[in-house]
Enzyme design. Structure first.
Site, PDB file in Angstrom:
ATOM      1  N   LYS A 181       3.850 -19.641 -27.816  1.00 31.30           N
ATOM      2  CA  LYS A 181       5.294 -19.426 -27.956  1.00 31.30           C
ATOM      3  C   LYS A 181       6.045 -20.571 -27.285  1.00 31.30           C
ATOM      4  O   LYS A 181       5.603 -21.071 -26.239  1.00 31.30           O
ATOM      5  CB  LYS A 181       5.631 -18.070 -27.315  1.00 31.30           C
ATOM      6  CG  LYS A 181       7.038 -17.560 -27.550  1.00 31.30           C
ATOM      7  CD  LYS A 181       7.189 -16.156 -26.957  1.00 31.30           C
ATOM      8  CE  LYS A 181       8.575 -15.581 -27.105  1.00 31.30           C
ATOM      9  NZ  LYS A 181       8.674 -14.203 -26.570  1.00 31.30           N
TER      10      LYS A 181
ATOM     11  N   SER B 290      10.594 -10.902 -29.728  1.00 27.68           N
ATOM     12  CA  SER B 290      10.961 -12.290 -29.901  1.00 27.68           C
ATOM     13  C   SER B 290       9.766 -13.216 -30.152  1.00 27.68           C
ATOM     14  O   SER B 290       9.979 -14.363 -30.530  1.00 27.68           O
ATOM     15  CB  SER B 290      11.710 -12.785 -28.657  1.00 27.68           C
ATOM     16  OG  SER B 290      10.852 -12.787 -27.530  1.00 27.68           O
TER      17      SER B 290
ATOM     18  N   SER C 225       8.526  -7.932 -26.615  1.00 31.90           N
ATOM     19  CA  SER C 225       8.428  -9.104 -27.493  1.00 31.90           C
ATOM     20  C   SER C 225       7.030  -9.505 -27.950  1.00 31.90           C
ATOM     21  O   SER C 225       6.902 -10.303 -28.861  1.00 31.90           O
ATOM     22  CB  SER C 225       9.087 -10.298 -26.827  1.00 31.90           C
ATOM     23  OG  SER C 225      10.464 -10.209 -27.018  1.00 31.90           O
TER      24      SER C 225
HETATM   25  N1  GLN Z   1      13.993  -7.251 -27.850  1.00 34.90           N
HETATM   26  C1  GLN Z   1      14.138  -7.223 -26.440  1.00 34.90           C
HETATM   27  C2  GLN Z   1      15.326  -8.053 -26.041  1.00 34.90           C
HETATM   28  O1  GLN Z   1      15.956  -8.571 -26.898  1.00 34.90           O
HETATM   29  C3  GLN Z   1      12.894  -7.700 -25.760  1.00 34.90           C
HETATM   30  C4  GLN Z   1      12.793  -9.170 -25.704  1.00 34.90           C
HETATM   31  C5  GLN Z   1      11.557  -9.642 -24.988  1.00 34.90           C
HETATM   32  O2  GLN Z   1      10.656  -8.861 -24.697  1.00 34.90           O
HETATM   33  N2  GLN Z   1      11.546 -10.900 -24.656  1.00 34.90           N
HETATM   34  O3  GLN Z   1      15.642  -8.184 -24.901  1.00 34.90           O
END
Ligand code: GLN
Length: 484
Positions: A76, A151, A175
């Site tokens: 990532k 994400s 994410s």
């Molecule tokens: N979808 C969640 C957010 O937008 C989790 C994001 C993540 O785990 N980085 O904060």
């Protein structure tokens, strides 16, 4: 879509029938065909990682075997790899190349895994769909009109579309698990602290955790073992108490196991096809002698609010380092305040700006007690809720998401709608518990993710359970287009 024989890669490498360079070539040819549709990758490494493949080959020739040696992976875009651009899906980091390597990435390299590219993500890991990426949205290989989840959108798609056998993502509130669930692959969020955060761009530091994505629990375990362990550069890092590889325990692991099914996880908002797949999974476990125990996790109701208050507060503090002076892009102005303001205005996307504003508000005088402090208290209640449930049962189970992957553009206009996709993933993250998302079949032709949540530091047990589940089911072998 022609899947590469990743399941055959390990035995092939160990038998000397396959060279890491050849694997890399196959991966390159395959991903070049798929990338115009899927858009999972940010930037290929020089020679696509060829130097790393040659190094792995030398180690294989010298007699080393097993583990991750010679297996390609993507990382990532919020992990540092010295000299390689690190963009975090943002315009603000354009041109930034870290001079250091994240601890967990360094450990994968020591294990002989071959990095081939950085992978796309929602900007600074804020998002649930993979659409908030300055480089462009990533698409779901099961249906390119749908989102892959975020994400860690790029890492999940790179595994689901068979570019690579495993990928490295990060999970602050879901994410790793949500995109794994949406793309029909497996993803692990370890106990908070088991993987060092050093070298990962901080989003919400009390929640950030790295996590591997792969097709099978066995490979998740290999990746976990390669990366886990204390790191003097992350003060909150801890050692994993068990480091043994997954033995072929088989379904015997499931006999007498107490699996808790919180009633809040199968409520009316959950898509009926998802509810059915989860119930089928419970029946398969029961068929092997597991006890399915219905219970309640009342804190589920306020976990989204708690997460988004704490997350945005931490985000507003962590994002302050992007000031146009130290990293990446600088947009001119007179004096440091003006440079910071112009740089942030041009460099950050709408979701990042929204969170900085929300978080600054939560932390501001007069509102701190009502929002931030209250959310901290709610976090304690959430942790206690999980602790209570995990005294009654060995593990908790439920869906990873209330809906199947949605269409691109469906939730970008309403941030609250997007946040609700995280209803089942944020709770265990707030409690710091290890949790895994596993493929559980299809609903409306799209992947359904099943989540298991275990007690703190029982990561290896969690993966044993995941492995046992994958021995009695074959959902993890399903691939987009029906191939398995
Ligand atoms: N979808 C969640 C957010 O937008 C989790 C994001 C993540 O785990 N980085 O904060």
């Amino acid at each position: 879509m022609q899947p590469l024989p990743w399941e055959a890669a390990r035995p092939g490498l160990d038998a000397g029938d396959l060279a890491p360079e050849a694997l890399l070539r196959m991966a390159r040819e395959h991903l070049e065909r798929e990338e115009p549709t899927l858009g999972a990758l940010q930037q290929l490494l020089p020679e696509g990682g060829g130097a790393w493949a040659r190094a792995a080959h030398r180690r294989l020739r010298a007699g080393e075997r097993g583990g991750l040696l010679g297996l390609p992976f993507v990382v990532k875009d919020n992990f540092a790899l010295a000299g390689h651009p690190m963009g975090c899906g943002s315009r603000i980091l354009e041109g930034y190349r870290p001079p250091f390597t994240a601890t967990v990435v360094g450990r994968l390299l020591e294990a002989g895994a071959v990095p081939i590219a950085s992978a796309r993500m929602d900007e600074f890991a804020m998002g649930s769909s993979g659409e908030y990426c300055a480089g462009g949205a990533t698409r779901n290989p099961w249906d390119p009109s749908r989102v892959p989840g975020g994400s860690s959108s790029g890492p999940a798609v790179a595994v689901a579309a068979d570019y690579v056998p495993f990928a490295l993502g990060s999970d602050t509130g879901g994410s790793v698990r949500l995109p794994a669930g949406f793309c029909g692959v497996s993803g692990l969020r370890p106990t908070f602290g088991v993987l060092s955060r050093w070298g990962i761009a901080a989003m919400a530091s009390s929640l950030d955790q790295a996590g591997p994505i792969a097709r099978s629990a066995v490979l998740l375990a290999e990746a976990l073992h390669a990366m886990a362990g204390r790191d003097s550069l992350d003060i909150l890092s801890v050692d994993l108490p068990r480091r043994d590889a997954l033995k072929d325990l088989g379904p015997a692991r499931l006999r007498g196991l107490r699996v808790g099914l919180p009633k809040e996880y199968l409520g009316p908002g959950v898509h009926p096809g998802i509810r059915e797949r989860v119930q089928e999974a419970m029946s398969s476990l029961a068929g092997e002698g597991a006890d399915i125990v219905e219970l309640s996790l009342p804190s589920t109701e306020f976990s989204i609010e708690t997460y988004y208050l704490l997350c945005t507060s931490e985000v507003s503090s962590n994002m302050s380092r992007y000031d146009g002076m130290r990293f990446g892009r600088r947009v001119g102005g007179e004096g440091p305040r003006s440079v910071a303001a112009h740089t942030r205005d041009a460099g950050f996307g709408a979701e990042v700006k929204r969170r900085i504003l929300l978080g600054s508000f939560c932390l501001s005088r007069g509102y701190y007690d009502a929002f931030y402090l209250r959310a901290q208290k709610a976090r304690t209640l959430i942790r206690q809720d999980f602790d209570r449930a995990l005294r009654i049962v060995d593990v908790l189970a439920g869906p990873i998401s209330p809906t199947p992957p949605f269409r691109l553009g469906e939730k970008t206009r309403d941030p609250l709608e997007m946040y609700l996709a995280d209803i089942f993933t944020v709770g265990p993250a707030l409690a710091g518990l290890p949790c895994v998302s596993l493929p559980a079949g299809l609903a409306d032709g799209l992947p359904v993710g099943l989540q298991f949540i275990a007690r703190s530091l029982e990561d290896v047990f969690l993966l044993e359970l995941a492995h046992a589940f994958q021995q009695i089911t074959s959902h993890h072998k399903l691939r987009p287009g029906g191939a398995s």
